[in-house]
Design an enzyme around this catalytic site. Structure first.
Site, PDB file in Angstrom:
ATOM      1  CB  SER A   1      -1.403  -8.163  -1.728  1.00 50.70           C
ATOM      2  OG  SER A   1      -0.913  -8.904  -0.638  1.00 50.70           O
TER       3      SER A   1
ATOM      4  CG  HIS B   1      -1.986  -4.319  -3.806  1.00 49.12           C
ATOM      5  ND1 HIS B   1      -1.598  -4.698  -5.066  1.00 49.12           N
ATOM      6  CD2 HIS B   1      -1.138  -4.958  -2.952  1.00 49.12           C
ATOM      7  CE1 HIS B   1      -0.583  -5.535  -4.996  1.00 49.12           C
ATOM      8  NE2 HIS B   1      -0.277  -5.713  -3.719  1.00 49.12           N
TER       9      HIS B   1
ATOM     10  CE  LYS C   1       2.781  -3.904  -4.514  1.00 52.74           C
ATOM     11  NZ  LYS C   1       2.679  -3.980  -3.054  1.00 52.74           N
TER      12      LYS C   1
END
Ligand SMILES: *Cc1c(COP(=O)(O)O)cnc(C)c1O
Length: 396
Positions: free
Chosen positions: A186, A214, A244
């Site tokens: 990240s 991610h 996300k």
């Protein structure tokens, strides 16, 4: 007088953080968290969200949440094992499994909770975990909670991983050994070397665990890093977040039917914490439907990411080892990084400085997150601020 002692201790701790410039003031946002945000009446180009595809404010997700809230209510009512499960949760899990190309999936209240749940459900004090040194905080906490022996390997260093796997296996001390990694890291935006990790896992009979918070919605046509490398059959546990790219809240573990059956009877955040509310579950289902039927949003996200990255590189900035939309601008010195971030704020660009201890000393950077929802003119505004401030501070 316990109360006073605690108050004094808290004051000392907070004063210490403030005097070291480590105390984070949290900005209240006026309105939605989109490609631009408003703070104190000013508008900023927002390069700090994880809202990769712009789904957090997508009208289809909002409509789904409203309809499901009217039909099922505001809350889930109880833990799923005690009061039955809303059919919406089961539908979300079926769709997640199909989306991830696994036999089964289980939803949790957050990505963080997945790591609290899944690691200690499959390893314990008699086992060992090989963990990348740059793994996310929730992985580190989940590993600690399991009581397994934690063996850290150097970031994405496959020789180090192989040597430590061999040593752990040869010691004969551990019943099970698991290797655990972020799919996409990240702070740097680099991708884990999953084909090598899978090969090492085969050689030393390791359980494989990839937290793809991610990578999901971003790589592999949206299915994530594991699919990107064609390893859907070989990774034992895939973790994803719904907060996300999916734009809502929640998390999931995808894997074999046996694994998911086990997590439903043994993972504590599933057994002892109430499930996600119906509205967000319906939004997540709508998001998965969108991602399963079109790659339009992903294409827009990659186009914007390429645009920002090319622009920053052309100006002479160092964007480190990024291979994904996560785009660090490497500055180095901690106080220069903070000054740069403050100047960006003054110029109307919201991009945070990340410094030690989140990243190593001397590796301060500004982290930028372009999304499908940004326009080129928003990114141009950010690039021109970067150019002016970069020259002024002697970074370029
Ligand atoms: C963001 C993140 C999480 C936490 O996910 P939430 O859904 O926000 O709780 C877990 N693991 C990794 C690797 C992350 O990047």
């Amino acid at each position: 007088m316990a109360g006073i002692m605690l108050q004094k201790w808290l004051q000392d701790q907070l004063d210490g953080l403030r005097s070291n410039g480590l105390y984070n003031e949290i900005d209240p946002l006026q309105g939605a968290n989109g490609p631009t945000i408003r703070i104190s009446g000013r508008t900023f180009v927002n390069l700090s969200s994880n809202n990769y595809l712009g789904l957090a404010t997508d009208s289809r997700l909002i409509d789904a949440a409203i309809a499901a809230t009217r039909q099922y209510g505001a809350g889930a009512g109880a833990v799923r094992t005690i009061n039955g499960t809303l059919e919406l949760h089961a539908e979300l899990e079926r769709k997640l499994a199909a989306f991830k190309h696994t036999e089964s999936a289980i939803a949790y209240q957050s990505g963080f909770n997945c790591n609290m749940a899944a690691i200690s459900a499959v390893v314990d004090g008699g086992d060992a975990i090989l963990s990348d040194e740059l793994n996310h905080a929730s992985i580190i906490d989940g590993c600690r909670l399991s009581r397994a022996t934690i063996i850290r390997y150097r970031h994405s260093d496959m020789d180090d991983l192989r040597a430590k796997a061999m040593e752990a296996r040869a010691s004969g001390k551990y019943a099970k050994i698991m290797v655990i990694t972020d799919g996409v890291f990240s702070m740097d935006g680099d991708i884990a070397k999953l084909p090598d990790i899978a090969a090492i896992a085969d050689e030393f009979e390791l359980i494989t665990y990839v937290d793809d918070a991610h990578g999901s919605g971003v790589l592999g046509g949206g299915a994530g890093t594991v699919k990107h490398f064609g390893l859907s059959e070989r990774i034992d546990l895939q973790i994803g977040t719904l907060s996300k790219a999916i734009g809502v809240v929640g998390g999931y573990v995808a894997g074999s039917k046996l694994l998911i059956d086990w997590l439903k009877v043994r993972s504590r955040p599933f057994l002892f914490s109430t499930a996600q509310p119906p509205g967000p579950v319906a939004s997540c289902i709508a998001a998965i439907d969108i991602l399963s039927s079109s790659e339009e949003l992903q294409a827009a996200m990659w186009a914007r990411a390429d645009y920002l990255k090319r622009g920053l590189k052309a100006l002479g900035f160092d964007i480190g080892r990024s291979e994904t939309p996560i785009t660090p601008v490497m500055i180095g010195d901690e106080s220069l990084t903070q000054t740069f971030s403050r100047e960006l704020y003054e110029a109307g660009v919201y991009a945070k400085g990340i410094v030690f201890p989140t990243v190593p000393k001397g590796a301060g950077r500004i982290r930028n997150m372009p999304t499908a929802a940004h326009t080129e003119s928003m990114l141009d505004e950010a690039l021109s601020a970067y150019e002016r401030i970069g020259r002024k501070l002697g970074v370029i």
